[in-house]
Design an enzyme around this catalytic site. Sequence first.
Site, PDB file in Angstrom:
ATOM      1  N   CYS A 103       0.854  -1.376  -0.011  1.00  0.00           N
ATOM      2  CA  CYS A 103      -0.044  -0.042  -0.039  1.00  0.00           C
ATOM      3  C   CYS A 103       0.963   1.245   0.070  1.00  0.00           C
ATOM      4  O   CYS A 103       2.109   1.323   0.325  1.00  0.00           O
ATOM      5  CB  CYS A 103      -1.054  -0.025   1.135  1.00  0.00           C
ATOM      6  SG  CYS A 103      -0.264  -0.625   2.697  1.00  0.00           S
TER       7      CYS A 103
ATOM      8  N   TYR B 141      -4.904 -14.181  -1.320  1.00  0.00           N
ATOM      9  CA  TYR B 141      -4.050 -13.669  -0.218  1.00  0.00           C
ATOM     10  C   TYR B 141      -4.454 -14.411   1.067  1.00  0.00           C
ATOM     11  O   TYR B 141      -5.386 -14.124   1.714  1.00  0.00           O
ATOM     12  CB  TYR B 141      -4.233 -12.220  -0.164  1.00  0.00           C
ATOM     13  CG  TYR B 141      -3.687 -11.329   0.710  1.00  0.00           C
ATOM     14  CD1 TYR B 141      -2.253 -11.622   1.116  1.00  0.00           C
ATOM     15  CD2 TYR B 141      -4.166 -10.146   1.038  1.00  0.00           C
ATOM     16  CE1 TYR B 141      -1.439 -10.770   2.093  1.00  0.00           C
ATOM     17  CE2 TYR B 141      -3.521  -9.290   2.020  1.00  0.00           C
ATOM     18  CZ  TYR B 141      -2.136  -9.507   2.311  1.00  0.00           C
ATOM     19  OH  TYR B 141      -1.487  -8.685   3.190  1.00  0.00           O
TER      20      TYR B 141
ATOM     21  N   HIS C 199      -0.358 -11.583   6.348  1.00  0.00           N
ATOM     22  CA  HIS C 199      -0.073 -10.262   7.186  1.00  0.00           C
ATOM     23  C   HIS C 199      -1.244 -10.293   8.319  1.00  0.00           C
ATOM     24  O   HIS C 199      -1.088  -9.025   8.831  1.00  0.00           O
ATOM     25  CB  HIS C 199      -0.212  -9.114   6.313  1.00  0.00           C
ATOM     26  CG  HIS C 199       0.939  -8.884   5.477  1.00  0.00           C
ATOM     27  ND1 HIS C 199       0.837  -9.395   3.785  1.00  0.00           N
ATOM     28  CD2 HIS C 199       2.247  -8.543   5.534  1.00  0.00           C
ATOM     29  CE1 HIS C 199       2.311  -9.184   3.461  1.00  0.00           C
ATOM     30  NE2 HIS C 199       2.704  -8.725   4.456  1.00  0.00           N
TER      31      HIS C 199
ATOM     32  N   ASP D 229       6.913  -8.777   8.800  1.00  0.00           N
ATOM     33  CA  ASP D 229       7.380  -8.664   7.187  1.00  0.00           C
ATOM     34  C   ASP D 229       8.105  -7.407   6.931  1.00  0.00           C
ATOM     35  O   ASP D 229       9.178  -7.610   5.957  1.00  0.00           O
ATOM     36  CB  ASP D 229       6.066  -8.904   6.428  1.00  0.00           C
ATOM     37  CG  ASP D 229       6.366  -9.219   5.009  1.00  0.00           C
ATOM     38  OD1 ASP D 229       7.369  -9.728   4.716  1.00  0.00           O
ATOM     39  OD2 ASP D 229       5.526  -8.493   4.330  1.00  0.00           O
TER      40      ASP D 229
END
Length: 692
Positions: free
Chosen positions: A31, A171, A174, A267
């Site tokens: 993002c 997905y 996260h 991450d």
Amino acid sequence: MARDPRYDVLFTPIKIGPKIAKNRFYQVPHCNAMGYTEHHGDVAHRRMKAEGGWAIISTEQCSIHPSSCAAPYGERRLWNDYYAEQLRGWVDTMHEYGVLAAVELVHNGLGFSNRKTKEFPLGPSANMVHYNWDPIMAREMDKADIKEFRRWQVEAAKRAVNVGYDIVYVYAGHDIALPQHFLSPHTNHRTDEYGGSVENRARLIGELLEDTKEAVGDKAAVALRLAVDENRGEHGIRWQEEGQAVVEMFSDLPDLWDVNISDWAEDSATSRFADEAYQEPYVAFVKQKTDRPVVTVGRYTSPDTMISQINRGITDFIGAARPSIADPFLPKKIEEDRNEDIRECIGCNMCVAAENTSSLFRCTQNPTAGEEWRRGWHPETIEAKGSDDGVLVVGAGPAGLECARALGMRGYTVHLVEAEPEVGGRVARESALPGLASWGRVRDWRVSQIAKMKNVEVHTGTRLSAQDVLDYGAETVVVATGSRWRGDGVAYTNAHAIPGSEGKKVFTPDDVMGGAALEGPVVVFDDDHYYMGGVIAEKLRAAGHEVTIVTPLMELSRWTEYTLEMEKIMSRVLSMGIELITDHNIAHIGDNSIEIYNVYHEETRRHLSYQSLVLATSRLPEDALYRALSAAPEKLEAAGIRTLARVGDCVAAGTIQHAVYEGHRFARELDAGAIADVPYRVEEVRLERASA
Ligand code: ADP
Ligand code: SF4
């Protein structure tokens, strides 16, 4: 120029399902605080990377349904054809450059509380949602919900290929994606065929892969982004258990494996906590278990690390979010044998903080990030100079260095004069603090670029007075003299000097960085709330002192929540044996003890004995030179100085990112009146279209 053949492997095409990637540079989904609300900004930002040579460029997370609403963040959506059409231009832009366009379809599950759509969050079990302690639970999904979820993914996948996406994601990463919430024993407490064994918890991932493959047919490849480890031990996903099992179960089902660790803080670990390629121990197994191409990340900025990762069979692609932000032209520079020009990410996470604070996108190393559309800035090119004026830049911290570099690129004759024997200003000092060595790249890259410019001279060890500046002979003077930490404790909590702060045992971070000899026990007072208090405490503790941190907030380094570091900082200082006293302010500094009180209950007072106190509170601009010059316009005129300006911390002390940005901005706008009159474009939502 021809590149070193050792790097050829980075430019070998590779097949992903029905598509071919032209090289190994893969901008993984990330993002950028723009998303659907600042669509043009987002497209322009990604376009730079397309121009810079990346083979694959992904969207940020792209929600498939209103029951997955990331508000207050303007993350991309594919809820209907309106949002799909918005993304068509995004895809077309990538295709202009021969880039494969990827879209990261997501259902956030427990990740957000649906603040704007008011839909119940969905989860495998009746869990708390993870977002900001919002007091709402997820609704446990029944079989009908699971069926619906699969339908939303299929519909979004069809919309995605309809507008031309080449790679469509499932997905599960996260800790913000429903399939991960199903896989993790941390969040999946079901007893049906979707709960219990790894096979059951992974069932939904397999179904989504099958569904998505069927939905896109041969028009697109299907990627699985998987968190192989959650760093929660046996309570969460472990690469040796769930990670391996999922890769084994679905080995060749996805066309590409995009693997990393969870959550975002793990991450996108900062350089303070993790070195380049830090994910290798977690993801190295994946390529052993599949014939499909693999992409991983690890803040890769070194071409040698990149080829090592590929040659040793760890990954097929060099995945990057932050390195692609710091240098959108990273692939081109390697291709053209210009490795020394790579603007390496410093791992500070100011880009992440922009997202987390819903600010306009920014990067410490790359001041043009987020400004590609708004100001029309390009990271590699800049308008030629607008006059033959000579420029004197006083102070070679991040603001002065960037200003001199960018003015040099424009063709001005620039003299950069620094008082200290070395350039770098605060970056030189701070990069010597524990964990911050990579921040030195802000200085090093600029020094190496300036060294190539015949029109830029650097003079060190020369402190200029106002008279020296007047006598210098430059028509443009830029003052970039920085700031200093104040010694009286004034900051957020104390509007006036803390009584006793004038004592001899009171120090500032500048004193500590300058090598002041402190005696223990030491108290560090953090009322700055970014990194400085914690990092100074670490340094003093490592030097063997007994250290106590006092802070008026509930956490140490509170602002680093936005850079994803706060929890790591808290656990590091505690594990080093540093005592942490939160919610406390200093009432008075005595000769041998400090009186502190609880900010929520002032009557509770106690004394801490100390030998040294470091006040990490706030900073004051070093603006005496600027004030002296600006106070005498007639002297400026007589000296032939047409432009006097100040940039960076000597205007208002901020982050290194602010200083670099302001130095760059001045360089862009010098002799460019028209640009200065229209500083930037604003993206506004069109009401009639938003309601369509
Ligand atoms: P910024 O973040 O705005 O770049 P820094 O504090 O990092 O600010 O850097 C300012 C630099 O300016 C320091 O290296 C300091 O030594 C230098 N400096 C301050 N005053 C003078 C001066 N009068 N002449 C030359 N250099 C100066
Ligand atoms: Fe890297 Fe910092 Fe730029 Fe983010 S802001 S890309 S971490 S240099």
